[in-house]
Scaffold this active site. Sequence first.
Site, PDB file in Angstrom:
ATOM      1  N   HIS A 278      67.072  43.507  43.974  1.00 16.98           N
ATOM      2  CA  HIS A 278      67.046  42.485  42.918  1.00 16.98           C
ATOM      3  C   HIS A 278      65.986  42.813  41.871  1.00 16.98           C
ATOM      4  O   HIS A 278      64.946  43.396  42.165  1.00 16.98           O
ATOM      5  CB  HIS A 278      66.833  41.072  43.466  1.00 16.98           C
ATOM      6  CG  HIS A 278      65.636  40.861  44.344  1.00 16.98           C
ATOM      7  ND1 HIS A 278      65.016  41.857  45.048  1.00 16.98           N
ATOM      8  CD2 HIS A 278      64.940  39.741  44.641  1.00 16.98           C
ATOM      9  CE1 HIS A 278      64.011  41.359  45.731  1.00 16.98           C
ATOM     10  NE2 HIS A 278      63.924  40.075  45.503  1.00 16.98           N
TER      11      HIS A 278
ATOM     12  N   HIS B  47      62.769  38.949  54.900  1.00 17.05           N
ATOM     13  CA  HIS B  47      63.882  38.183  54.351  1.00 17.05           C
ATOM     14  C   HIS B  47      65.194  38.653  54.983  1.00 17.05           C
ATOM     15  O   HIS B  47      65.393  39.864  55.154  1.00 17.05           O
ATOM     16  CB  HIS B  47      64.020  38.431  52.848  1.00 17.05           C
ATOM     17  CG  HIS B  47      62.881  37.919  52.026  1.00 17.05           C
ATOM     18  ND1 HIS B  47      62.458  36.619  52.053  1.00 17.05           N
ATOM     19  CD2 HIS B  47      62.088  38.547  51.123  1.00 17.05           C
ATOM     20  CE1 HIS B  47      61.461  36.459  51.199  1.00 17.05           C
ATOM     21  NE2 HIS B  47      61.204  37.623  50.632  1.00 17.05           N
TER      22      HIS B  47
END
Lengths: 112, 308
Positions: free
Chosen positions: B200, B247
Site C-alpha cells: 500500500h 497485520h
Amino acid sequence: MPAYTITIDDTGESYRCVDYRSVLEGMEALGKKGIPVGCRNGGCGVCKVQVTAGSYSRRVMSREHVSEADEAAGCVLSCRIKPTSDLHLSVLGAMKKNVCRPLPEAAAVSAV
Amino acid sequence: MALTGVLRPGHAQIRVLDIEESAKWYENVLGLVPMGKDASGRVYFKTRAERDHNSVILRQADRAGMDFFGYKVLDKTTLDDLDKKLQAHGVKTERIPAGELLETGERVRFKIPTGHTIELYAEKKDVGNATGYTNPEMDVIDGPGITPIRLDHCLIYGGDIDGAREVFTKVLGFTLVERVKLEDGTTDLATWLTCSAKAHDIALVRHGEDDKLHHVSFQLGSWEQVLRAADIMSKNRVSIDVGPTRHGITNGTTIYFFDPSGNRLETFCGGYDHYPDMNPITWTWDEVGAGIFYHNRKLNDAFLSVVT
C-alpha cells in the site's frame, strides 16, 4: 519524589501519582482505569478531564480539543498535566461512556 | 511493473505543538536526518536511505494533524498530464510554485473527497543517501534512533472514502489491494491502495469527520528492526499505541506509536508485493480484528478512535 492522590470522581477510583508523571501516565503505570487513554501527547483530546480541586503544572495541548476558556475552567488533557497537590477530577473525554462505570464501592457509597 | 505516473509517497507535512521538542525527537528518537529550516520556521527531514532532499516537514501549530501528503511523479510531463486529468475528473487543482518547500519543484495541490490535501510533484533535489553513488558500502546504522528506510504510506480518516478511492484509482493510476467491508457486506469501511508494487501507498478509513490523520508510516527492513524500534521507544518513553505485532491485511509487521504532539506514526516492515493483475483481498466485518492485528485478533478503542 513527592506523590499526590488523584481521585476520579466519576468512578471513585484513586491512585498515587508521582510529580514527574502526567496524571494519565500515573494512572496507566499502576494498571488503574477511569480516564480514557489516547495519544498521551496532547493531540487527540481523548483524555480530557475537568480538575475540580487541586493544583497542577501543564504543557501545551491541542486547541482543537482545549480552548482557552476550557483551560481557564480547569478542563485539560490529563496527559499534559502533572500534579503539584492532590487532585479531584471528572472525565470529559470522547470515550467517557465506555470507561466511566461507577465502581461497586462508589455506587454503594452514593446510594447511601 | 515499470513504474510510470505516480512513483511513490514523497513527503508529509505534520503539525506539531512544540517545534523544538519535536525536531529533537524526530532526529534522535525516530532517527531522521535534519535537512534544514525554511523562512516560515518549518523543519525538514529525510531518512538516511532516501535520496531526495526531504520527506518529513514539521510545522508548529496549535493543533496536531497532517497538513498534506505528497507523491512524487515520474517527470514534468506526467505532472502536467495528471493535473489535466484531475481537473477533467472534477477535482480543483492549485499550482504551488517551485521553492515553496525547500529544494522542491512545482507542486500540484488538490483536495480529495475526504477533505485531505494531496500533492503531486516531479522534482526534488537529489542529495543522495548516506552511502553515496560511487562504490557504496553497506549503510551500518550507528546513529541514534529508529532510523527507518523511507516514508512508506499514510492512513487517513474521512467520510467519502469511495470518492477518494476513485480519484486515486481512476485518475492517478493506483490499484486496490485490500478492503474491509462493514457489517452490511457491501460498504467499504477501509481500503488499501498502491501506486507501486508495495502492499500500500495510502489507506483510507470511513469516519464521521473529514481530514483526519490516523498515521504516517515508515518502512523498516526486518522484524528484528521492528523489535529494536520497540526497545528504542520504551527507552525514550515513547507513547506506544499497539505492537509490536503483525497485520493480517498486507502481512506487514508493525508498531503504532505517537510523536510528541500525539500524531500516530507506524514502523512498518514487510507486506507482500502487489501487481496490478492481482484481485483485491476482502476482509469481512466479523474478521476485521484479525485483519488489523493478526496475533490477538481484536481491535482496541484507541486504534479505532484516536486521530489527529
